[in-house]
Design an enzyme around this catalytic site. Structure first.
Site, mmCIF file in Angstrom:
data_model
loop_
_atom_site.group_PDB
_atom_site.id
_atom_site.type_symbol
_atom_site.label_atom_id
_atom_site.label_comp_id
_atom_site.label_asym_id
_atom_site.label_seq_id
_atom_site.Cartn_x
_atom_site.Cartn_y
_atom_site.Cartn_z
ATOM 1 C CD GLU A 28 36.931 39.959 36.458
ATOM 2 O OE1 GLU A 28 37.915 39.482 35.880
ATOM 3 O OE2 GLU A 28 37.026 40.728 37.437
ATOM 4 C CB CYS A 77 36.964 36.830 38.594
ATOM 5 S SG CYS A 77 36.971 38.268 39.704
ATOM 6 C CB CYS A 99 41.853 36.785 39.849
ATOM 7 S SG CYS A 99 40.296 36.971 40.748
ATOM 8 C CG HIS A 121 38.267 41.144 41.905
ATOM 9 N ND1 HIS A 121 39.179 40.255 41.402
ATOM 10 C CD2 HIS A 121 38.779 41.585 43.080
ATOM 11 C CE1 HIS A 121 40.200 40.146 42.228
ATOM 12 N NE2 HIS A 121 39.981 40.945 43.268
#
Length: 157
Positions: free
Chosen positions: A48, A79, A76, A46
Protein backbone atom coordinates in the site's frame (compact mmCIF):
# COMPACT_ATOMS: atom_id res chain seq x y z
CA UNK A 1 -8.54 -6.67 -7.72
CA UNK A 2 -7.04 -8.92 -10.38
CA UNK A 3 -4.27 -6.35 -10.91
CA UNK A 4 -3.59 -6.33 -7.14
CA UNK A 5 -3.38 -10.13 -7.21
CA UNK A 6 -0.82 -9.89 -10.02
CA UNK A 7 1.23 -7.60 -7.78
CA UNK A 8 0.92 -10.10 -4.91
CA UNK A 9 2.25 -12.83 -7.21
CA UNK A 10 5.33 -10.65 -7.85
CA UNK A 11 5.93 -10.53 -4.09
CA UNK A 12 5.50 -14.32 -3.87
CA UNK A 13 8.11 -14.76 -6.61
CA UNK A 14 10.52 -12.60 -4.57
CA UNK A 15 9.95 -14.78 -1.50
CA UNK A 16 7.93 -12.01 0.13
CA UNK A 17 4.56 -12.37 1.83
CA UNK A 18 2.23 -12.12 -1.20
CA UNK A 19 0.43 -8.83 -0.75
CA UNK A 20 -0.40 -6.60 -3.69
CA UNK A 21 -2.04 -3.24 -4.13
CA UNK A 22 -3.19 -0.99 -6.96
CA UNK A 23 -4.73 2.47 -6.90
CA UNK A 24 -7.21 3.44 -9.59
CA UNK A 25 -8.21 6.92 -10.76
CA UNK A 26 -10.83 7.46 -13.47
CA UNK A 27 -10.57 3.84 -14.61
CA UNK A 28 -6.76 3.79 -14.86
CA UNK A 29 -4.19 2.32 -12.50
CA UNK A 30 -1.97 5.17 -11.28
CA UNK A 31 -0.06 3.32 -8.58
CA UNK A 32 0.89 -0.28 -7.94
CA UNK A 33 2.98 -2.04 -5.39
CA UNK A 34 3.82 -5.38 -3.87
CA UNK A 35 5.25 -6.27 -0.50
CA UNK A 36 9.06 -5.81 -0.58
CA UNK A 37 10.07 -5.65 3.10
CA UNK A 38 12.74 -8.36 2.89
CA UNK A 39 13.94 -7.33 -0.57
CA UNK A 40 14.30 -3.64 0.30
CA UNK A 41 15.19 -4.34 3.95
CA UNK A 42 12.72 -1.80 5.32
CA UNK A 43 9.50 -2.10 7.28
CA UNK A 44 8.08 0.69 5.11
CA UNK A 45 8.04 -1.41 1.91
CA UNK A 46 4.41 -2.51 2.21
CA UNK A 47 2.37 -2.82 -0.99
CA UNK A 48 0.00 0.00 0.00
CA UNK A 49 2.79 2.45 0.87
CA UNK A 50 4.57 1.78 -2.42
CA UNK A 51 1.32 2.18 -4.39
CA UNK A 52 0.40 5.39 -2.54
CA UNK A 53 3.84 6.88 -3.21
CA UNK A 54 3.55 6.12 -6.94
CA UNK A 55 -0.05 7.39 -7.15
CA UNK A 56 0.87 10.65 -5.40
CA UNK A 57 3.75 11.14 -7.82
CA UNK A 58 1.41 10.51 -10.78
CA UNK A 59 -1.29 12.86 -9.41
CA UNK A 60 1.22 15.52 -8.38
CA UNK A 61 -0.46 15.73 -4.96
CA UNK A 62 -0.46 13.96 -1.60
CA UNK A 63 -4.26 13.81 -1.69
CA UNK A 64 -5.80 10.85 -3.53
CA UNK A 65 -9.38 12.02 -2.99
CA UNK A 66 -10.96 10.53 -6.11
CA UNK A 67 -9.15 7.21 -6.09
CA UNK A 68 -9.96 3.62 -5.19
CA UNK A 69 -7.40 1.32 -3.59
CA UNK A 70 -7.54 -2.44 -4.22
CA UNK A 71 -5.47 -4.50 -1.80
CA UNK A 72 -5.23 -8.26 -1.40
CA UNK A 73 -4.93 -8.21 2.42
CA UNK A 74 -6.53 -5.93 5.00
CA UNK A 75 -4.20 -2.99 5.72
CA UNK A 76 -2.01 -2.93 8.85
CA UNK A 77 -1.98 0.12 11.20
CA UNK A 78 0.75 1.90 9.21
CA UNK A 79 -1.01 1.41 5.88
CA UNK A 80 -4.46 2.25 7.28
CA UNK A 81 -2.97 5.49 8.62
CA UNK A 82 -1.48 6.29 5.23
CA UNK A 83 -4.85 5.63 3.56
CA UNK A 84 -6.54 8.07 5.96
CA UNK A 85 -3.78 10.66 5.48
CA UNK A 86 -3.95 10.36 1.67
CA UNK A 87 -7.75 10.86 1.85
CA UNK A 88 -8.45 7.73 -0.23
CA UNK A 89 -12.26 7.47 -0.20
CA UNK A 90 -12.71 3.80 -1.13
CA UNK A 91 -10.70 0.68 -0.26
CA UNK A 92 -11.49 -2.75 -1.73
CA UNK A 93 -10.01 -5.58 0.34
CA UNK A 94 -9.51 -9.20 -0.69
CA UNK A 95 -8.80 -11.07 2.56
CA UNK A 96 -9.08 -9.93 6.16
CA UNK A 97 -6.12 -10.08 8.55
CA UNK A 98 -7.21 -11.22 12.03
CA UNK A 99 -3.69 -10.68 13.46
CA UNK A 100 -2.92 -7.13 12.30
CA UNK A 101 -5.82 -5.77 10.23
CA UNK A 102 -6.97 -2.22 10.77
CA UNK A 103 -10.08 -2.10 8.58
CA UNK A 104 -12.22 -4.00 11.07
CA UNK A 105 -10.33 -7.10 12.24
CA UNK A 106 -8.18 -5.84 15.13
CA UNK A 107 -8.96 -2.13 14.83
CA UNK A 108 -11.03 -0.12 12.39
CA UNK A 109 -8.91 2.90 11.58
CA UNK A 110 -10.65 3.46 8.23
CA UNK A 111 -13.96 4.22 9.94
CA UNK A 112 -12.69 6.05 13.03
CA UNK A 113 -15.07 9.01 13.59
CA UNK A 114 -12.35 10.95 15.43
CA UNK A 115 -10.24 11.20 12.26
CA UNK A 116 -10.85 13.89 9.67
CA UNK A 117 -11.32 11.25 6.95
CA UNK A 118 -13.01 7.86 6.73
CA UNK A 119 -12.90 5.41 3.83
CA UNK A 120 -15.69 3.30 2.44
CA UNK A 121 -14.64 -0.36 2.39
CA UNK A 122 -15.69 -3.35 0.36
CA UNK A 123 -14.46 -6.62 1.83
CA UNK A 124 -14.01 -10.09 0.36
CA UNK A 125 -13.53 -9.24 -3.32
CA UNK A 126 -11.76 -12.30 -4.77
CA UNK A 127 -11.14 -13.18 -1.13
CA UNK A 128 -10.74 -16.92 -1.76
CA UNK A 129 -7.95 -16.33 -4.25
CA UNK A 130 -6.22 -13.79 -1.99
CA UNK A 131 -6.45 -16.10 1.05
CA UNK A 132 -5.28 -19.15 -0.88
CA UNK A 133 -2.17 -17.33 -2.10
CA UNK A 134 -1.26 -16.43 1.50
CA UNK A 135 -1.97 -19.96 2.73
CA UNK A 136 0.16 -21.45 -0.06
CA UNK A 137 3.00 -19.05 0.72
CA UNK A 138 3.13 -19.88 4.42
CA UNK A 139 2.76 -23.62 3.75
CA UNK A 140 5.71 -23.47 1.34
CA UNK A 141 7.70 -21.42 3.86
CA UNK A 142 7.13 -24.02 6.61
CA UNK A 143 8.03 -26.88 4.26
CA UNK A 144 11.26 -25.15 3.23
CA UNK A 145 12.18 -24.56 6.88
CA UNK A 146 11.57 -28.24 7.69
CA UNK A 147 13.63 -29.36 4.71
CA UNK A 148 16.50 -27.02 5.62
CA UNK A 149 16.50 -28.50 9.14
CA UNK A 150 16.73 -32.00 7.69
CA UNK A 151 13.21 -32.95 8.80
CA UNK A 152 10.78 -34.79 6.57
CA UNK A 153 8.35 -32.23 5.11
CA UNK A 154 5.16 -33.58 6.66
CA UNK A 155 6.52 -34.49 10.08
CA UNK A 156 5.82 -32.12 12.99
CA UNK A 157 8.82 -30.48 14.65
Amino acid sequence: MKAAIREARKAFALGEVPIGCVIEYEGKIIGRGCNRRMTDKTVLAHAEIIAIRKACRKMGDWRLEDCTMYVTLEPCPMCAGAIVQARIPRVVIGAMNPKAGCAGSVLDMLHEPGFNHQAETEIGVLGEECSRMLTDFFKELRENRNTSKGLPQNEPQ
